[in-house]
Write a protein that holds these residues in place. Structure first.
Motif, PDB file in Angstrom:
ATOM      1  N   LEU A 190       0.813  -1.346   0.025  1.00 28.81           N
ATOM      2  CA  LEU A 190      -0.023  -0.027   0.136  1.00 28.81           C
ATOM      3  C   LEU A 190       0.935   1.327  -0.111  1.00 28.81           C
ATOM      4  N   THR A 191       1.964   1.294   0.942  1.00 29.94           N
ATOM      5  CA  THR A 191       2.917   2.507   0.745  1.00 29.94           C
ATOM      6  C   THR A 191       3.614   2.970  -0.487  1.00 29.94           C
ATOM      7  N   ILE A 192       3.705   1.806  -1.165  1.00 29.08           N
ATOM      8  CA  ILE A 192       4.464   1.959  -2.447  1.00 29.08           C
ATOM      9  C   ILE A 192       3.647   2.722  -3.586  1.00 29.08           C
ATOM     10  N   LEU A 193       2.348   2.065  -3.355  1.00 26.36           N
ATOM     11  CA  LEU A 193       1.183   2.540  -4.401  1.00 26.36           C
ATOM     12  C   LEU A 193       0.788   3.726  -4.115  1.00 26.36           C
ATOM     13  N   VAL A 194       0.543   4.258  -2.829  1.00 21.17           N
ATOM     14  CA  VAL A 194      -0.030   5.489  -2.541  1.00 21.17           C
ATOM     15  C   VAL A 194       0.695   6.601  -2.985  1.00 21.17           C
ATOM     16  N   PHE A 195       2.197   6.827  -2.820  1.00 19.67           N
ATOM     17  CA  PHE A 195       2.882   7.784  -3.177  1.00 19.67           C
ATOM     18  C   PHE A 195       3.379   7.602  -4.670  1.00 19.67           C
TER      19      PHE A 195
END
Length: 257
Positions: A190-195
């Motif tokens: 999720l972290t790498i997709l949000v930013f």
């Protein structure tokens, strides 16, 4: 007027069950045999989450090093999450099933020996209690009383450390591993997709570092081990995995451009 004589220790009434300890005395709490089981379950869950974090973080960082396309990173991350979670579940199921089969075989063996050789088994139980530090008479008394109450349970407990009513469950272990891996894997995904492309790598590294530090702390506390070495190992391994996969992804991405 006569003064009351001091109470001698041997004249003091013996404590009864449920009595509160006198000031300065320590209450002896009964040992809960399920504590070790809960600690093992916690340790397994923490390690499963740690595996999910490191595996998927390394995967998505490697893909992010090769491409900035969000869909590509998403597909790779989901594939890694599902494959990893199922692999953990299958591995735990197979491993714990083997352990359960062994426990069942040992229970059957003890049952047969108690039926065919009761005197030899009683002598064995007496000797086991002697080895634990009881004198001959007390060891015999304890063994005889436990044998009369439940001979099989007495032998399984002292000789093998097995509770016949609480054999390990492969399905429970498989589900716990799958869930803990999935929960851990969702963080880097999720972290790498949000930013966006300019921030995703840095933010993911920071988030993963904090999460790995937490899992290292929990695993150390669960095992009553030193915290700093545990956290250092976990965080260092995770950072190394992300660095290597990101570097490989960058080289491959550059070569394919």
């Amino acid at each position: 007027m006569s003064t009351p004589s001091p109470t001698r220790a041997e004249d003091a009434p013996e404590p009864r069950p449920g009595d509160s300890p006198e000031p300065g005395q320590h209450a002896h709490e009964p040992h809960d045999d399920s504590v070790s089981g809960r600690l093992n379950a916690l340790r397994a869950a923490v390690l499963g989450a740690n595996d999910g974090i490191v595996s998927v973080a390394g995967l998505v960082m490697g893909v992010a090093g090769a491409t900035t396309d969000r869909n590509t990173i998403f597909v790779a991350g989901i594939a890694g999450l599902v494959a990893g979670a199922l692999s953990m579940a299958v591995g735990e199921y197979v491993s714990v099933s083997t352990q359960r089969d062994t426990e069942k075989a040992l229970v059957a063996k003890e049952t047969r020996e108690l039926r065919e050789e009761p005197e030899e088994e009683l002598a064995e139980l007496i000797d086991l209690y002697r080895q634990k530090g009881l004198d001959d008479d007390l060891a015999r008394e304890v063994a005889v009383q436990l044998t009369a109450k439940d001979a099989l349970r007495a032998h399984l407990d002292v000789e093998l450390g097995i509770d016949p009513d609480d054999l390990t469950s492969p399905w429970q272990a498989a589900l716990a591993s799958m869930v803990s891996f999935t929960v851990g894997a969702l963080l880097p995904l999720l972290t790498i997709l949000v930013f966006g492309p300019s921030l995703r790598a840095v933010v993911t590294v920071v988030a993963v570092t904090l999460a790995l530090g937490l899992t290292g702390l929990l695993s150390a506390r669960a095992g009553d081990a030193p915290v700093r070495p545990a956290v250092t190992r976990v965080v260092g391994g995770g950072l190394l995995a992300m660095a290597v996969t990101y570097a490989i992804g960058s080289v491959i991405g550059t070569g394919m451009a």
